[in-house]
Design an enzyme around this catalytic site. Structure first.
Site, PDB file in Angstrom:
ATOM      1  N   CYS A 178       0.802  -1.227   0.000  1.00  0.00           N
ATOM      2  CA  CYS A 178       0.000   0.000   0.000  1.00  0.00           C
ATOM      3  C   CYS A 178       0.832   1.273   0.000  1.00  0.00           C
ATOM      4  O   CYS A 178       0.274   2.375  -0.076  1.00  0.00           O
ATOM      5  CB  CYS A 178      -0.932  -0.001   1.204  1.00  0.00           C
ATOM      6  SG  CYS A 178      -1.935  -1.496   1.323  1.00  0.00           S
ATOM      7  N   HIS A 311      -2.907   8.336   5.647  1.00  0.00           N
ATOM      8  CA  HIS A 311      -3.089   6.975   5.134  1.00  0.00           C
ATOM      9  C   HIS A 311      -4.540   6.554   5.344  1.00  0.00           C
ATOM     10  O   HIS A 311      -5.146   5.967   4.454  1.00  0.00           O
ATOM     11  CB  HIS A 311      -2.128   6.025   5.830  1.00  0.00           C
ATOM     12  CG  HIS A 311      -2.149   4.637   5.306  1.00  0.00           C
ATOM     13  ND1 HIS A 311      -1.942   4.345   3.970  1.00  0.00           N
ATOM     14  CD2 HIS A 311      -2.356   3.442   5.917  1.00  0.00           C
ATOM     15  CE1 HIS A 311      -2.010   3.036   3.788  1.00  0.00           C
ATOM     16  NE2 HIS A 311      -2.268   2.465   4.949  1.00  0.00           N
ATOM     17  N   GLU A 322      -1.497   5.558  13.025  1.00  0.00           N
ATOM     18  CA  GLU A 322      -1.068   6.732  12.258  1.00  0.00           C
ATOM     19  C   GLU A 322      -1.192   8.003  13.091  1.00  0.00           C
ATOM     20  O   GLU A 322      -0.293   8.865  13.063  1.00  0.00           O
ATOM     21  CB  GLU A 322      -1.889   6.872  10.982  1.00  0.00           C
ATOM     22  CG  GLU A 322      -1.461   8.082  10.155  1.00  0.00           C
ATOM     23  CD  GLU A 322      -2.283   8.290   8.891  1.00  0.00           C
ATOM     24  OE1 GLU A 322      -1.837   9.058   8.025  1.00  0.00           O
ATOM     25  OE2 GLU A 322      -3.373   7.689   8.786  1.00  0.00           O
ATOM     26  N   LYS A 343      -9.265   8.084   1.134  1.00  0.00           N
ATOM     27  CA  LYS A 343      -9.803   6.732   0.987  1.00  0.00           C
ATOM     28  C   LYS A 343     -11.275   6.655   1.361  1.00  0.00           C
ATOM     29  O   LYS A 343     -11.963   5.711   0.977  1.00  0.00           O
ATOM     30  CB  LYS A 343      -8.989   5.754   1.841  1.00  0.00           C
ATOM     31  CG  LYS A 343      -7.547   5.555   1.373  1.00  0.00           C
ATOM     32  CD  LYS A 343      -6.820   4.551   2.246  1.00  0.00           C
ATOM     33  CE  LYS A 343      -5.403   4.305   1.780  1.00  0.00           C
ATOM     34  NZ  LYS A 343      -4.480   5.432   2.040  1.00  0.00           N
ATOM     35  N   HIS A 348      -9.502   2.226  -0.867  1.00  0.00           N
ATOM     36  CA  HIS A 348      -8.066   2.004  -0.730  1.00  0.00           C
ATOM     37  C   HIS A 348      -7.551   1.421  -2.045  1.00  0.00           C
ATOM     38  O   HIS A 348      -7.849   0.283  -2.387  1.00  0.00           O
ATOM     39  CB  HIS A 348      -7.805   1.047   0.433  1.00  0.00           C
ATOM     40  CG  HIS A 348      -6.359   0.952   0.833  1.00  0.00           C
ATOM     41  ND1 HIS A 348      -5.327   1.307  -0.006  1.00  0.00           N
ATOM     42  CD2 HIS A 348      -5.769   0.532   1.989  1.00  0.00           C
ATOM     43  CE1 HIS A 348      -4.179   1.122   0.612  1.00  0.00           C
ATOM     44  NE2 HIS A 348      -4.423   0.662   1.826  1.00  0.00           N
ATOM     45  N   PHE A 407       1.357  -3.149   4.545  1.00  0.00           N
ATOM     46  CA  PHE A 407       1.664  -4.487   5.031  1.00  0.00           C
ATOM     47  C   PHE A 407       3.188  -4.643   5.101  1.00  0.00           C
ATOM     48  O   PHE A 407       3.931  -4.022   4.343  1.00  0.00           O
ATOM     49  CB  PHE A 407       1.120  -5.539   4.061  1.00  0.00           C
ATOM     50  CG  PHE A 407      -0.301  -5.959   4.338  1.00  0.00           C
ATOM     51  CD1 PHE A 407      -1.136  -5.230   5.155  1.00  0.00           C
ATOM     52  CD2 PHE A 407      -0.815  -7.118   3.745  1.00  0.00           C
ATOM     53  CE1 PHE A 407      -2.434  -5.631   5.395  1.00  0.00           C
ATOM     54  CE2 PHE A 407      -2.114  -7.529   3.972  1.00  0.00           C
ATOM     55  CZ  PHE A 407      -2.924  -6.793   4.802  1.00  0.00           C
TER      56      PHE A 407
END
Length: 790
Positions: A178, A311, A322, A343, A348, A407
């Site tokens: 991502c 994010h 975050e 998002k 996403h 990830f």
């Protein structure tokens, strides 16, 4: 989009060399098929997340997402280069967005060799792979199916972009899940600042895949309503698809071309969590390091950050982590920097998220508007920052950050500046310094260690055996020597190879990994074994049968994340997927990070695992009809350091990494220039970077592996190089096999071994050239000098 700011002129004597600016953007998202549609939808707070119609949705955790609905197709026919007939949506999205970005930039007259491509993706052409796998299962495949395997690797889309627009400079694909789009921006920025390109087409693309839907379903991460990042009632993420592309250029080039200057790339920061395969560090420690790195590079103080495009996935752990990272990095100033999530309105976009959200950040600076977070239901105390709920906000802003965390703990933050705003003072350019090799390790079919590899090559002993019409050389090793039983239950064979070779290389270098040691991993094939293991039950008609234990291993950067977790390397981390040149690409990225003092040392493993599906794909490709071609597995790792840090800790210096260059043939997917023009440019530019004349070379380690359409052009190019007549051209891969993305590491180990004990045939130690190429005409050349020359 409106109101492009003219770039102001810095006071006399204060101009900064190689300033990188954004001068064109393009996007394809659920908001529409232009960047203007993206911005207008985002700034108005319109959520384009709705029912997905383009693929069957039964069995998934939700049936809503940010789906692209355009019928437009790109002008470039990328299928023509290999005779394909079925399109890959991720390639279509990328090409459409690129057309828009290049048209807006309007830069003409720049030589093709000064244009490059940096492309990020999580899944690459995985949708094509899924279709091929399904047809294999039900025996409905067509005669040309084998050709479509060329669409699967992420590098294929990078090479389609190069071919579409005739861009012959550096070309690479990066896959940090991502955070891929943000990493693509970071690596492109370094290419421009280092002078290897004057302009770069940069961005990311991902299309919906059954793997992603089933995977996030298995993790119970999907929301049944449009995602509500940072909200107290958030319950998961919404998947999206699409692409974002930006044109980055050196400032003077953009100004000379009359290009619009939308924003300046002030700096970036990269880091690894080294914590968990999917969950972020709860305190946001790794993400905070990335944010601090971006601030330092940009010359920003915490109080200078006016806006953050977060994010903001909408999951409980990510949003709070975050928020903690922002507070840790900005301190008291965090409360004054609005943090919103795009998002919530497009979903996403995985590997494309960093690029699309960078476009939103740039446009926020252009229009002086902080876009909102949609679907907001109230402040969660675990987040607690200003999420710009529901409605946009007009405000003065000169600097903004774009966060992307992924990830495997890959973190990225990019800082953008308003060009008409006040000037910031970036960190001074570090003093020029040599980059050296201090450690290595090898796990191959010859055995463990460089000596076993050397002996097999010296004896001319072909490795491997026949497997269904292909010669395959398997890496035989005992992972129990490097990982615990509990660790092995969670990781796949690719990660085991990466961990084992990395541990061995660090031990050989006498180095203990920490926050100043990074990981840049190269892999051309990636985790295809895990993808097959996860996907086949899903394709069997059971989307809910995807394993949550396997899914984290299906991202290409899982192996790099496992290395970071297992050896403690928490510096900048990245995974590059430049096909058969991936290992060489990893070394170039690591070199640039070290030159800029982003790390003190970087671990560079190149790893490949040949799964049943991979072998089936190679059998189907119309490229491997040549006899004598061997595919090889392996894990080969090098440790790179700045010379000063290596000497300060008393490390043995094995060689100097003196120079590198990357060039593209720009012939399209699966094609080379038959004259070897791109190979020759890469070789000559690498030698120039190293300050080495062709006549000084004592050996050339060729890419040649027994594939006629690739070996022939390289031989022509090498013949034109004007090296000494007695300079040997070594072709070890013809004996030891083609280790896919690990070819450069293989040649480097053999070169280092040849210098050890005078085993170079009496020629004397001297600089050597190493070539590595992808199947689609991306060529990378490296120059090494023996330690005795330092």
């Amino acid at each position: 989009m409106t109101d492009v700011y003219e770039h102001d002129t810095a006071p006399e004597g204060t101009a900064r060399p190689r300033t990188v600016v954004v001068c064109g953007v393009g996007a394809v998202t659920a908001q529409g098929d232009t960047a203007e549609a993206l911005w207008e939808g985002i700034r108005s707070g319109f959520s384009a997340i709705g029912p997905v119609r383009g693929m069957p949705m039964d069995g998934y955790g939700t049936d809503i997402g940010g789906e692209v609905e355009t019928d437009r197709l790109p002008a470039y026919d990328y299928l023509a280069s290999f005779g394909g007939s079925e399109r890959e949506p991720a390639a279509d999205f990328a090409l459409l967005a690129a057309e828009e970005a290049l048209a807006q930039a309007g830069i003409t007259g720049l030589p093709a060799e000064r244009w490059g491509v940096s492309f990020g993706s999580c899944n690459g052409g995985l949708r094509s792979a899924e279709k091929l796998a399904r047809r294999t299962q039900d025996k409905s495949g067509g005669e040309d199916d084998g050709r479509h395997y060329l669409l699967v690797p992420p590098q294929a889309i990078a090479e389609a972009l190069s071919g579409a627009f005739g861009l012959k400079g550096p070309s690479l694909s990066v896959n940090t899940a991502c955070a891929s789009g943000a990493h693509a921006i970071a690596h492109a920025t370094e290419s421009i600042r280092a002078g290897r390109a004057d302009a770069m087409l940069v961005g990311g693309s991902d299309a919906f895949t059954e793997t992603a839907w089933a995977g996030f379903t298995s993790l119970q991460s999907l929301s049944t309503k449009p995602a509500a990042p940072y909200s107290k009632d958030r319950d998961g993420l919404s998947l999206g698809e699409g692409a974002g592309m930006l044109v980055l250029a050196e400032e003077s080039v953009a100004r000379a071309a009359g290009a619009p200057i939308l924003a300046e790339v002030l700096g970036y920061g990269l880091s690894a969590d080294g914590y968990h395969a999917t969950a972020p560090h709860p305190k946001g420690e790794g993400a905070a390091r990335a944010i601090r790195g971006a601030l330092q590079a940009a010359g920003l103080g915490p109080e200078d950050v006016d806006y953050i495009n977060g994010h903001g996935t909408g999951t409980a752990k990510n949003d709070s982590a975050e928020s903690n990272a922002v507070r840790a990095a900005l301190g008291e100033a965090a409360g004054g920097a609005p943090l919103s999530s795009s998002k919530s309105m497009i979903g996403h976009l995985l590997g494309a998220a960093g690029a699309v959200e960078a476009i939103v950040t740039v446009q926020a600076l252009v229009e002086q508007i902080a876009p909102p977070t949609a679907n907001f239901t109230g402040v969660d105390p675990k987040c607690g920052l200003d999420a710009v709920p529901d409605a946009d906000r007009a405000m003065a802003m000169d600097a903004a950050l774009s966060n992307n965390f992924a990830f495997a703990g890959a973190n990225a933050c990019v800082a953008f500046g308003r060009p008409a705003g006040r000037r910031f003072t970036p960190a001074p350019e570090p003093a020029a310094e040599k980059i050296v090799i201090t450690g290595f390790a090898a796990i191959t079919s010859a055995g463990e260690g460089a000596e076993a590899l050397w002996q097999a090559w010296q004896e001319g002993r072909p490795l491997g055996t026949e497997e269904g019409g292909l010669r395959v050389a398997r890496a035989d090793f005992d992972p129990a020597a490097y990982t615990t039983p509990a660790e092995r239950r969670r990781i796949d064979r690719l990660s085991q190879l990466a961990i084992a070779s990395s541990r061995m290389a660090l031990e050989h270098a006498g180095l203990t990994a920490d926050e100043r040691v990074g990981v840049v991993l190269g892999t051309g094939l990636g985790p295809m074994r895990s993808i097959e293991q996860f996907l086949l039950p899903v394709l069997g008609g059971c989307p809910d049968h995807g394993s949550p234990a396997v899914f984290p291993n299906t991202v290409f950067n899982a192996a790099a994340g496992q290395v970071a977790m297992n050896v403690g390397a928490k510096g900048p981390t990245s995974t590059v997927t430049t096909g058969h040149a991936a290992g060489a690409s990893a070394l170039t990225v690591a070199h640039d990070l070290l030159v800029q003092h982003r790390a003190d040392a970087v671990l560079c493993p190149a790893v490949e695992d040949l799964s049943p599906g991979v072998l089936e794909a190679y059998r189907g490709l119309p490229l491997f009809e040549d006899a004598g071609y061997t595919l090889a597995e392996g894990g080969i790792a090098l440790v790179l350091e700045r010379e000063s840090t290596a000497r300060a800790r008393g490390a043995g210096i094995l060689a100097e990494f003196a120079g590198h260059a990357t060039a593209s043939d720009a012939q399209g997917i699966g094609r080379w220039d038959d004259r070897g023009e791109g190979v020759e440019r890469a070789m000559r530019q690498a030698l120039a970077h190293a300050g080495v004349e062709p006549a000084e070379l004592t050996a050339i380690w060729a890419n040649a592996a027994g594939l006629g359409r690739a070996d022939g052009p390289e031989a022509l190019a090498t013949g034109r190089l004007s090296a000494q007549a007695d300079c040997p051209v070594h072709t070890p891969k013809r004996t030891l096999g083609e280790p896919v993305g690990a070819g450069a590491q293989l040649a480097a180990l053999l070169a280092l071994t040849s210098w050890d004990g005078g085993r170079d045939g009496g020629r004397g130690s001297g600089p050597v050239l190493i070539n590595s190429s992808s199947l689609g005409g991306t060529h990378i050349s490296l120059v090494l000098r023996p330690a005795t020359e330092n």
